[in-house]
Design an enzyme around this catalytic site. Sequence first.
Site, PDB file in Angstrom:
ATOM      1  N   ASP A 134       0.830  -1.200   0.000  1.00 36.44           N
ATOM      2  CA  ASP A 134       0.000   0.000   0.000  1.00 36.44           C
ATOM      3  C   ASP A 134       0.868   1.254   0.000  1.00 36.44           C
ATOM      4  O   ASP A 134       2.002   1.248   0.477  1.00 36.44           O
ATOM      5  CB  ASP A 134      -0.904   0.005   1.226  1.00 36.44           C
ATOM      6  CG  ASP A 134      -2.270   0.580   0.927  1.00 36.44           C
ATOM      7  OD1 ASP A 134      -2.394   1.270  -0.097  1.00 36.44           O
ATOM      8  OD2 ASP A 134      -3.200   0.343   1.717  1.00 36.44           O
ATOM      9  N   GLN A 141      -0.406   7.210  -6.510  1.00 34.81           N
ATOM     10  CA  GLN A 141      -1.432   8.225  -6.293  1.00 34.81           C
ATOM     11  C   GLN A 141      -1.365   9.293  -7.377  1.00 34.81           C
ATOM     12  O   GLN A 141      -0.314   9.906  -7.579  1.00 34.81           O
ATOM     13  CB  GLN A 141      -1.231   8.861  -4.916  1.00 34.81           C
ATOM     14  CG  GLN A 141      -1.295   7.838  -3.782  1.00 34.81           C
ATOM     15  CD  GLN A 141      -0.880   8.420  -2.444  1.00 34.81           C
ATOM     16  OE1 GLN A 141      -1.723   8.703  -1.610  1.00 34.81           O
ATOM     17  NE2 GLN A 141       0.414   8.609  -2.244  1.00 34.81           N
ATOM     18  N   ARG A 146      -1.717  -0.399  -8.671  1.00 36.23           N
ATOM     19  CA  ARG A 146      -3.073   0.019  -8.309  1.00 36.23           C
ATOM     20  C   ARG A 146      -3.099   1.543  -8.329  1.00 36.23           C
ATOM     21  O   ARG A 146      -2.347   2.184  -7.591  1.00 36.23           O
ATOM     22  CB  ARG A 146      -3.438  -0.506  -6.927  1.00 36.23           C
ATOM     23  CG  ARG A 146      -4.806  -0.035  -6.413  1.00 36.23           C
ATOM     24  CD  ARG A 146      -5.084  -0.613  -5.024  1.00 36.23           C
ATOM     25  NE  ARG A 146      -6.450  -0.379  -4.627  1.00 36.23           N
ATOM     26  CZ  ARG A 146      -6.833   0.464  -3.663  1.00 36.23           C
ATOM     27  NH1 ARG A 146      -5.923   1.159  -2.987  1.00 36.23           N
ATOM     28  NH2 ARG A 146      -8.101   0.626  -3.366  1.00 36.23           N
ATOM     29  N   LYS A 182      -6.472   8.080  -6.369  1.00 36.22           N
ATOM     30  CA  LYS A 182      -6.309   9.537  -6.390  1.00 36.22           C
ATOM     31  C   LYS A 182      -5.392   9.999  -5.264  1.00 36.22           C
ATOM     32  O   LYS A 182      -4.579  10.901  -5.440  1.00 36.22           O
ATOM     33  CB  LYS A 182      -7.667  10.225  -6.292  1.00 36.22           C
ATOM     34  CG  LYS A 182      -8.533  10.050  -7.536  1.00 36.22           C
ATOM     35  CD  LYS A 182      -9.807  10.874  -7.446  1.00 36.22           C
ATOM     36  CE  LYS A 182     -10.667  10.685  -8.681  1.00 36.22           C
ATOM     37  NZ  LYS A 182     -11.906  11.508  -8.628  1.00 36.22           N
ATOM     38  N   GLY A 183      -5.532   9.399  -4.075  1.00 32.82           N
ATOM     39  CA  GLY A 183      -4.718   9.792  -2.923  1.00 32.82           C
ATOM     40  C   GLY A 183      -5.603  10.307  -1.801  1.00 32.82           C
ATOM     41  O   GLY A 183      -6.475  11.144  -2.026  1.00 32.82           O
TER      42      GLY A 183
END
Length: 302
Positions: free
Chosen positions: A130, A159, A180, A183-184
């Site tokens: 992540d 992101q 993946r 947007k963030g």
Amino acid sequence: MLKDTLLYLSQNERVHDFVMQNRMARGASRRFVAGEDIEDAILATRELNKRGIQVALDYLGENVTSEEEARGATKVYLSGIELIKRATVNANISVKLTALGLDISQELCEENLTTILEQAQKNSLFVCIDMESSEYTERTVDITWRMHKQFEYVGTVIQSCLYRSKKDIEQLIAQGVRVRLVKGAYKEPQDVAYQSKSGVDHSYIQLMMLLLARGNYPAIATHDETILNAACKYARDHGISKEAFEFQMLYGIRRDLQDNLVRRGYDMRVYVPYGSQWYPYLMRRMAERPANLMFVLSNVLR
């Protein structure tokens, strides 16, 4: 202003302690968090699988401050892998590097991550590293890039809000690393990130097209219908198979869109978060989409 306020509250210890002890808030959180135990997450996974939806299990917890906590988180991830295989559910896992000790030492973090990836590799289970705030972006991309040289089943998150993301995606595509795209969800300074929604959205669409054209089974993670439609159109116009990528959404958000995409033959994966540290995650979800905030407030009021 609302987004900035919610992101500030996500890091406020006094508010954190109050909300974590509030029974009504804990109840409302179950719309977006499967529960505090892995067993709860597996139950949620089974229900999603019945709807034709794949899952990414996301253990909540980050920025640990001791080696003991980091190794404890590693054991949780390992038990998640074991339970996924034992329960025969369609799921993979998401890991946070700060939960594995990145704030303590990169050596400790990489040791724990290697242990997880070794177990995942044995079970042919994908692990998504992540992405956290921009403070960690460089190290996260670098660690992912190096781990992918040893382990096939590993990817990461990029992101679209960050200026550097195109360069990072080009690097990851070149090595065949799965990405993946999001947007963030963090408040970032203007010297590293777009501050307007239009800037973030424009960047997302450009990066999305890059990944669809050249990426290795990328994940288009968004609840934005305009972007979803643009992705479908781009894939259709360029002869990109529906099996060449997947859409991803968050647990409890836009279930209607999830089911619609499945009916149309697209691969759909839902991030299912679980764990006791649900408060910071929940606040970031509120900041991303005001409708989520209204849902929680209405439940608390009832």
